[in-house]
Motif scaffolding. Structure first.
Motif, mmCIF file in Angstrom:
data_model
loop_
_atom_site.group_PDB
_atom_site.id
_atom_site.type_symbol
_atom_site.label_atom_id
_atom_site.label_comp_id
_atom_site.label_asym_id
_atom_site.label_seq_id
_atom_site.Cartn_x
_atom_site.Cartn_y
_atom_site.Cartn_z
ATOM 1 N N VAL A 185 15.722 -0.943 22.530
ATOM 2 C CA VAL A 185 15.140 -0.147 21.532
ATOM 3 C C VAL A 185 15.883 -0.283 20.280
ATOM 4 O O VAL A 185 15.244 -0.356 19.422
ATOM 5 C CB VAL A 185 14.740 1.432 21.878
ATOM 6 N N THR A 186 17.196 -0.143 20.481
ATOM 7 C CA THR A 186 17.877 -0.426 19.141
ATOM 8 C C THR A 186 17.982 -1.549 18.464
ATOM 9 O O THR A 186 17.634 -1.968 17.328
ATOM 10 C CB THR A 186 19.266 -0.206 19.527
ATOM 11 N N LEU A 187 17.877 -2.930 18.998
ATOM 12 C CA LEU A 187 17.961 -4.031 18.749
ATOM 13 C C LEU A 187 16.400 -4.542 18.370
ATOM 14 O O LEU A 187 16.478 -5.169 17.088
ATOM 15 C CB LEU A 187 18.432 -5.070 19.687
ATOM 16 N N SER A 253 12.520 4.017 9.029
ATOM 17 C CA SER A 253 11.001 4.035 9.008
ATOM 18 C C SER A 253 9.913 3.309 9.879
ATOM 19 O O SER A 253 8.979 3.586 10.056
ATOM 20 C CB SER A 253 10.489 3.591 7.472
ATOM 21 N N TYR A 254 10.774 2.313 10.502
ATOM 22 C CA TYR A 254 10.130 1.499 11.553
ATOM 23 C C TYR A 254 9.911 2.290 12.647
ATOM 24 O O TYR A 254 8.461 2.370 13.268
ATOM 25 C CB TYR A 254 11.073 0.337 11.823
ATOM 26 N N PHE A 255 10.761 3.100 13.148
ATOM 27 C CA PHE A 255 10.416 4.090 14.158
ATOM 28 C C PHE A 255 9.433 5.018 13.781
ATOM 29 O O PHE A 255 8.413 5.377 14.625
ATOM 30 C CB PHE A 255 11.867 4.630 14.661
ATOM 31 N N ILE A 280 13.921 7.413 23.389
ATOM 32 C CA ILE A 280 14.790 6.634 22.524
ATOM 33 C C ILE A 280 14.482 6.648 21.245
ATOM 34 O O ILE A 280 15.187 6.810 20.280
ATOM 35 C CB ILE A 280 15.379 5.382 23.472
ATOM 36 N N VAL A 281 13.168 6.425 21.242
ATOM 37 C CA VAL A 281 12.476 6.199 19.361
ATOM 38 C C VAL A 281 12.755 7.742 19.141
ATOM 39 O O VAL A 281 12.953 7.997 17.921
ATOM 40 C CB VAL A 281 11.187 5.581 19.845
ATOM 41 N N GLN A 282 12.301 8.877 19.906
ATOM 42 C CA GLN A 282 12.386 10.030 19.431
ATOM 43 C C GLN A 282 13.890 10.342 18.891
ATOM 44 O O GLN A 282 13.970 11.483 18.257
ATOM 45 C CB GLN A 282 11.858 11.152 20.531
ATOM 46 N N ARG A 283 14.760 9.993 19.805
ATOM 47 C CA ARG A 283 16.331 10.432 19.293
ATOM 48 C C ARG A 283 16.593 9.748 18.381
ATOM 49 O O ARG A 283 17.264 10.299 17.489
ATOM 50 C CB ARG A 283 16.980 9.965 20.482
ATOM 51 N N LEU A 285 14.777 9.373 15.642
ATOM 52 C CA LEU A 285 13.916 9.944 14.729
ATOM 53 C C LEU A 285 14.248 11.816 14.641
ATOM 54 O O LEU A 285 13.655 12.494 13.920
ATOM 55 C CB LEU A 285 12.554 10.091 14.984
ATOM 56 N N GLY A 286 15.350 12.075 15.866
ATOM 57 C CA GLY A 286 15.602 13.353 15.783
ATOM 58 C C GLY A 286 14.394 14.432 16.233
ATOM 59 O O GLY A 286 14.525 15.458 15.882
ATOM 60 N N LEU A 287 13.754 13.681 17.199
ATOM 61 C CA LEU A 287 12.514 14.447 17.445
ATOM 62 C C LEU A 287 12.562 15.083 19.021
ATOM 63 O O LEU A 287 11.651 15.779 19.413
ATOM 64 C CB LEU A 287 11.312 13.820 17.542
ATOM 65 N N SER A 288 13.752 14.752 19.659
ATOM 66 C CA SER A 288 13.758 14.985 21.225
ATOM 67 C C SER A 288 14.189 16.335 21.560
ATOM 68 O O SER A 288 13.970 16.631 22.643
ATOM 69 C CB SER A 288 14.695 13.828 21.801
ATOM 70 N N GLY A 289 14.766 17.028 20.659
ATOM 71 C CA GLY A 289 15.400 18.201 20.957
ATOM 72 C C GLY A 289 16.958 18.087 21.636
ATOM 73 O O GLY A 289 17.717 18.740 21.845
ATOM 74 N N LEU A 290 17.065 16.714 21.832
ATOM 75 C CA LEU A 290 18.479 16.337 22.491
ATOM 76 C C LEU A 290 19.591 15.800 21.186
ATOM 77 O O LEU A 290 18.690 15.685 20.070
ATOM 78 C CB LEU A 290 18.119 15.319 23.491
ATOM 79 N N LEU A 291 20.441 15.505 21.493
ATOM 80 C CA LEU A 291 21.458 14.895 20.451
ATOM 81 C C LEU A 291 20.916 13.692 19.864
ATOM 82 O O LEU A 291 20.770 12.700 20.614
ATOM 83 C CB LEU A 291 22.919 14.610 21.037
ATOM 84 N N GLY A 292 20.601 13.528 18.649
ATOM 85 C CA GLY A 292 20.001 12.567 18.093
ATOM 86 C C GLY A 292 21.144 11.297 18.080
ATOM 87 O O GLY A 292 22.080 11.505 18.202
ATOM 88 N N LEU A 293 20.205 10.241 17.644
ATOM 89 C CA LEU A 293 20.994 9.053 17.548
ATOM 90 C C LEU A 293 21.016 8.373 16.203
ATOM 91 O O LEU A 293 20.009 8.559 15.569
ATOM 92 C CB LEU A 293 20.450 7.946 18.662
ATOM 93 N N ARG A 294 22.057 8.010 15.870
ATOM 94 C CA ARG A 294 22.256 7.223 14.604
ATOM 95 C C ARG A 294 21.795 6.030 14.621
ATOM 96 O O ARG A 294 22.742 4.946 15.066
ATOM 97 C CB ARG A 294 23.753 7.529 13.697
#
Length: 327
Positions: A185-187, A253-255, A280-283, A285-294
């Motif tokens: 997802v990252t790449l 913005s892609y996500f 993973i996309v949600q993370r 975007l900060g949408l998962s309720g879990l620790l977000g990914l930068r």
């Protein structure tokens, strides 16, 4: 059987010597590999890339894609840079690759500054990093020490990730290279600065899976925009941004577009619609309720990981004098 203290020490010394020998022969990559042999390597590549991207921002995606397509075939060994009647360059997935001239320009200058030292594979790795940094990505340290491969065959590109791969196939192809689902997802998030030809997705607009209907994953409000860019039966070579509204800027913005049904490629849109990759996309975007990914940080980490696929180091391969031909 008793083993004496001296025997144990002798074994440990042998292991230590073997480790030191491996390091001395340059097995694996490391940051600062050219610190004494070509200390200006990074500044030379960066200058070449920045100049090219300043003149044509779309080259950032091109240089990133070259490195991606190189690493997925024979590992990151510069094999995609080689010319030839049946080389990787001639394969259909690689016909639209752009930016080779930037790598060639950097190589030419490096051969003047420190001849026979820096591999084309390492130049490509640095160029990919510097290209995305030039359009907004956060920089990362690139481990170096790759050697250039001697083989480049179009037939070996068959397993490159494709625009219509379902998520299960994408995951399998990345796993074969030692990359996990988050790396995937990252790449693929590198498509934030990418474009695609109409031929790779127009089937989604008019006749998805033989239904004579558009792909239901496409937002109905987005459909007319894509159809205007890619009329039914139109020019399949027309390029369309994969990150609508932000095609030349490295951002998240892609996500956001994937979440909003504005993914252009089928393989991209599935990152949101498939339950395996959506979290993973949600993370990101900060949408998962879990620790977000930068995204910027994770992208650099995954690029380093991808850059170590099937390495040729030490005495393997060669250091090419020019990137388009073996010595």
């Amino acid at each position: 059987m008793k083993v004496s203290f001296f025997s144990i020490m002798a074994i440990l010394m042998c292991l230590l010597l073997a480790t030191l020998t491996t390091v001395a022969q340059g097995q694996g990559t490391r940051v600062g590999f050219y610190g004494t042999t070509c200390p200006s390597v990074e500044s030379i590549v960066r200058t070449a890339v920045q100049s090219a991207v300043r003149a044509d921002p779309t080259l950032a995606a091109g240089l990133l894609r070259i490195f991606f397509h190189d690493c997925f075939v024979h590992g990151c060994d510069g094999s995609v840079l080689l010319d030839g009647p049946s080389s990787e360059k001639t394969a259909i997935p690689n016909l639209s690759l752009r930016g080779f001239e930037v790598i060639d320009a950097a190589k030419s200058q490096l051969e003047t500054t420190c001849p026979g030292v820096v591999s084309c594979a390492d130049i490509s790795a640095l160029a990919a990093r510097d290209a995305v940094v030039a359009v907004g990505a956060t920089s990362w340290q690139v481990p170096l020490g790759r050697r250039d491969g001697l083989v480049s065959q179009a037939s070996d590109t068959a397993n490159l990730p494709a625009f219509n791969d379902p998520i299960s196939v994408q995951i399998s192809k990345f796993a074969d290279k030692g990359l996990n689902t988050q790396d995937l997802v990252t790449l693929v998030g590198g498509h934030t600065i990418g474009t695609a030809g109409c031929a790779t997705f127009s089937y989604r607009l008019y006749n998805f899976n033989g239904t004579n209907q558009p792909d239901p994953d496409i937002n109905p409000a987005f459909l007319p925009q894509l159809r205007a860019l890619c009329p039914n039966g139109g020019d399949g070579t027309v390029r369309v941004g994969l990150d609508t509204g932000s095609v030349n800027r490295f951002d998240t913005s892609y996500f956001t577009n994937l979440r909003n049904g504005r993914g252009v490629l089928e393989s991209d849109s599935k990152l949101w619609s498939d339950p395996t990759t959506r979290p993973i996309v949600q993370r990101f975007l900060g949408l998962s309720g879990l620790l977000g990914l930068r995204f910027n940080v994770e992208f650099g980490r995954s690029m380093v990981k991808m850059g170590n696929i099937e390495l040729k180091t030490g005495s393997q391969g060669e250091i090419r004098r020019v990137c388009t031909a073996t010595n």
